[in-house]
Design an enzyme around this catalytic site. Structure first.
Site, PDB file in Angstrom:
ATOM      1  N   ARG A 219      19.798 -16.270  -5.672  1.00 49.20           N
ATOM      2  CA  ARG A 219      18.396 -16.532  -6.031  1.00 49.20           C
ATOM      3  C   ARG A 219      18.309 -17.597  -7.128  1.00 49.20           C
ATOM      4  O   ARG A 219      17.403 -18.453  -7.115  1.00 49.20           O
ATOM      5  CB  ARG A 219      17.725 -15.238  -6.506  1.00 49.20           C
ATOM      6  CG  ARG A 219      16.271 -15.411  -6.879  1.00 49.20           C
ATOM      7  CD  ARG A 219      15.388 -15.687  -5.656  1.00 49.20           C
ATOM      8  NE  ARG A 219      14.075 -16.188  -6.040  1.00 49.20           N
ATOM      9  CZ  ARG A 219      13.732 -17.469  -6.057  1.00 49.20           C
ATOM     10  NH1 ARG A 219      14.610 -18.400  -5.696  1.00 49.20           N
ATOM     11  NH2 ARG A 219      12.533 -17.839  -6.401  1.00 49.20           N
ATOM     12  N   HIS A 243       8.772  -5.258 -12.941  1.00 47.66           N
ATOM     13  CA  HIS A 243       8.441  -5.522 -11.540  1.00 47.66           C
ATOM     14  C   HIS A 243       9.362  -6.621 -11.038  1.00 47.66           C
ATOM     15  O   HIS A 243       9.755  -7.509 -11.789  1.00 47.66           O
ATOM     16  CB  HIS A 243       6.973  -5.952 -11.452  1.00 47.66           C
ATOM     17  CG  HIS A 243       6.410  -6.009 -10.070  1.00 47.66           C
ATOM     18  ND1 HIS A 243       6.647  -7.057  -9.221  1.00 47.66           N
ATOM     19  CD2 HIS A 243       5.617  -5.142  -9.389  1.00 47.66           C
ATOM     20  CE1 HIS A 243       6.007  -6.851  -8.075  1.00 47.66           C
ATOM     21  NE2 HIS A 243       5.379  -5.688  -8.155  1.00 47.66           N
ATOM     22  N   THR A 341      11.216  -7.006  -2.679  1.00 48.17           N
ATOM     23  CA  THR A 341      12.273  -6.601  -3.601  1.00 48.17           C
ATOM     24  C   THR A 341      13.612  -6.529  -2.879  1.00 48.17           C
ATOM     25  O   THR A 341      14.648  -6.941  -3.407  1.00 48.17           O
ATOM     26  CB  THR A 341      11.938  -5.234  -4.224  1.00 48.17           C
ATOM     27  OG1 THR A 341      10.645  -5.308  -4.829  1.00 48.17           O
ATOM     28  CG2 THR A 341      12.955  -4.851  -5.282  1.00 48.17           C
ATOM     29  N   LYS A 441      -1.328  -2.435  -0.473  1.00 40.21           N
ATOM     30  CA  LYS A 441      -0.941  -3.442  -1.456  1.00 40.21           C
ATOM     31  C   LYS A 441      -2.105  -3.666  -2.418  1.00 40.21           C
ATOM     32  O   LYS A 441      -3.078  -4.327  -2.091  1.00 40.21           O
ATOM     33  CB  LYS A 441      -0.567  -4.741  -0.746  1.00 40.21           C
ATOM     34  CG  LYS A 441       0.445  -5.618  -1.475  1.00 40.21           C
ATOM     35  CD  LYS A 441       1.810  -4.980  -1.577  1.00 40.21           C
ATOM     36  CE  LYS A 441       2.862  -5.924  -2.128  1.00 40.21           C
ATOM     37  NZ  LYS A 441       3.258  -6.988  -1.230  1.00 40.21           N
ATOM     38  N   LYS A 527       1.194  13.817  12.955  1.00 39.97           N
ATOM     39  CA  LYS A 527       1.189  12.641  12.085  1.00 39.97           C
ATOM     40  C   LYS A 527      -0.206  12.048  12.011  1.00 39.97           C
ATOM     41  O   LYS A 527      -0.898  11.900  13.028  1.00 39.97           O
ATOM     42  CB  LYS A 527       2.160  11.582  12.607  1.00 39.97           C
ATOM     43  CG  LYS A 527       2.256  10.356  11.715  1.00 39.97           C
ATOM     44  CD  LYS A 527       3.276   9.352  12.247  1.00 39.97           C
ATOM     45  CE  LYS A 527       3.360   8.140  11.347  1.00 39.97           C
ATOM     46  NZ  LYS A 527       4.329   7.141  11.854  1.00 39.97           N
TER      47      LYS A 527
END
Length: 548
Positions: A219, A243, A341, A441, A527
């Protein structure tokens, strides 16, 4: 499922080969070669600075102290702290010593902290004065947690903790640690884990994403590829360092010798004043802040002419919003990235010199992507929507102590399944359109519906609950609940929202509201059919205010 690799999209050719060095070795060289008086970080509120000299010397001393304390390579440490100038000292010390660092949110509830501590089992917890008391209390309950170290204070703030300076002095016992003679950890960069970053799954409780030294080093090298590296050297450091967004970009900023003007929390006026007063040319934000900059009338009260580039990530930014913000701030560049992530953050990114509103860019260097039909496994061509799957040296090692979740996150032929749906155009620019996963989100944070449902059904008056994300221009999505009450029971919406808020982190609160219904749609196995719930949103969204 029959998988194929007929349409594999690759990033641009690397400008430099990958190296076998550890993250600690890489950063030790960067800091040794840098100007000792270079301001790595500035506290926007106080003006205090962290220099290269301080970061290098304090990190080397702390690393040696950790070694003497018995922290061997792969021993886990955790950090619980808001953004501050001392945050990256234990991060770098951990890199140098070969230990594992697990940054934890300061917004976690006790239940969430206990869960992730039981997963990672750190021996040492570094924390700020703000949360020291919580970690000391947890230390008495969790015998694997031996030491609580306060990073930002000269004196012990609570009984049972020790300040970092005192810890180092006690361990070194007069021994001088010279950065010039210090030897950083030199283990296998592909096998050794350096960071465990938290990522929520469908069960709601955080999972620990294992990032190796190789993941991090890759990275770093990606960040200085000429297509992505900005010429601007002062950046805003608002995103939380715990984060993945704040942590990874904090590291790449140090690697590229940028100056980070750090904020420990968001306040609208102070945010704008910081940009103005420090003349910050490059700001990294999430979509809610992009909308704030576009629509908030306070923006016109400050001189933001210094801003040349805006980088937006953590969630998709609408193309129209992107274009309007570029015009309002008269930006040289505004660009997006997509990542997760599990992929060490960035997986696609827009070239800083290309304006492609709504696109999250092309596959980043060193990496490969396939868009696959989630039902058949068939790889898809341009403009065909499917699940984004990635391979390459930034893909996580797996979830810490969770082989089942790890196996479920990869295809049989080794591609990371992101759970996001998207497509690419004829020029291989990508667009994210939806999520295969059911995570909500909210302002860049992942919120698991199942966790909120579990909280709701624990209320004595609630029979069933289903949680979905209510689309919101500012936040992306707001957690919203459909609730079935038990017979002859009554409770108000606000009371139920307050109940949930008392049991979860701030980003998980039911800001989208509560709708009382007679039943929750389910499949034969029981479900919850959240797609069916989402179809009902149109009936209610006009009557549900956006409360950010």
């Amino acid at each position: 499922m029959q998988e194929d690799n007929d349409f594999v999209i690759e990033g641009p050719a690397p400008v430099e080969p990958l190296v076998e060095e550890t993250a600690g070795q890489i950063f030790w060289k960067v800091l040794m070669d840098n100007d000792p008086q270079h301001n790595i970080m500035i506290n926007a509120e106080t003006g205090a600075v962290l220099t290269t000299k301080t970061l290098l010397e304090e990190s080397c001393k702390l690393a040696q102290a950790l070694r003497i304390h018995g922290c061997a390579p792969q021993t886990t440490l955790c950090i619980g702290s808001e953004n501050n100038l001392e945050y990256f000292i234990p991060v770098f010390a951990s890199m140098f010593a070969g230990t594992i660092t697990a940054p934890l949110s300061v917004n976690y509830t006790d239940q969430e902290i206990k869960h992730i501590l039981n997963v990672t089992k750190p021996r040492v917890a570094f924390c700020s004065k703000k949360v020291a008391g919580r970690y000391v209390k947890l230390k008495s309950e969790m015998k694997f947690l031996e030491t609580v170290i306060v990073t930002n204070g000269d004196e012990e703030v609570v009984e049972g903790a020790v300040n970092m300076k005192e810890f180092v002095e006690k361990q070194l016992n007069g021994k001088v640690v010279s950065p010039y003679k210090f030897l950083p950890f030199d283990g296998d960069s592909k096998k050794n884990v350096q960071l465990i970053l938290c990522s929520s799954g469908t069960t709601g409780l955080p999972k620990g994403v294992m990032l190796t030294h190789r993941n991090i080093v890759t990275r770093l090298l990606q960040s200085r590829h000429p297509e992505y590296l900005s010429d601007l050297n002062v950046v805003l450091g608002l995103m939380p360092f715990f984060h993945s967004y704040g942590m990874i970009f904090g590291l790449t900023s140090i690697f590229n010798r940028h100056v980070t003007v750090m904020m420990d929390k968001f306040d609208g006026d102070f945010f704008l004043k910081t940009i103005q007063d420090y003349k910050i040319p490059l700001i990294r934000i999430a979509p809610p802040l992009a909308i704030y900059l576009l629509k908030n009338p306070k923006v016109s009260l400050y001189d933001l002419s210094c801003v040349q580039e805006v980088f937006c990530a953590a969630a998709p930014l609408n193309g129209k919003t992107e274009a309007k913000l570029k015009e309002r701030l008269n930006l040289k560049s505004i660009y997006q990235a997509y990542g997760c992530t599990e992929g060490t953050l960035a997986l696609t990114i827009t070239n800083k010199d290309v304006f492609r509103p709504g696109s999250c860019g092309r596959v980043i260097t060193y990496m490969q992507c396939i868009v696959r039909d989630p039902d058949t496994g068939r790889s898809l061509g341009p403009y065909e929507v499917g699940e984004l799957c990635f391979k390459g040296p930034t893909i996580m090692k797996g979830y810490y102590n969770n082989p089942k979740a790890t196996a479920e996150s990869f295809t049989p032929d080794g591609w990371l399944r992101t759970g996001d749906l998207g497509y690419y155009d004829n020029e291989q620019y990508f667009y994210v359109v939806d999520r295969l996963k059911e995570l909500i989100k909210y302002k860049g944070y992942q919120v698991a519906p199942a966790e909120l449902e579990a909280v709701l059904i624990n209320h004595p008056k609630v029979l069933e609950a289903g949680v979905v994300g209510l689309p919101d221009e500012f936040a992306g999505e707001l957690p919203m609940a459909f609730v079935v009450l038990k017979d002859n029971q009554q409770i108000g919406e606000e009371e139920l929202k307050k109940y949930v808020a008392s049991n979860v982190s701030p980003q998980k609160r039911l800001r989208g509201g509560v709708v009382f219904v007679s039943s929750i749609p389910k499949n034969p196995s029981g479900k919850i059919l959240r797609k069916e719930l989402k179809k009902k949103l149109g009936e209610y969204r006009k009557s549900i205010p956006s409360k950010l």
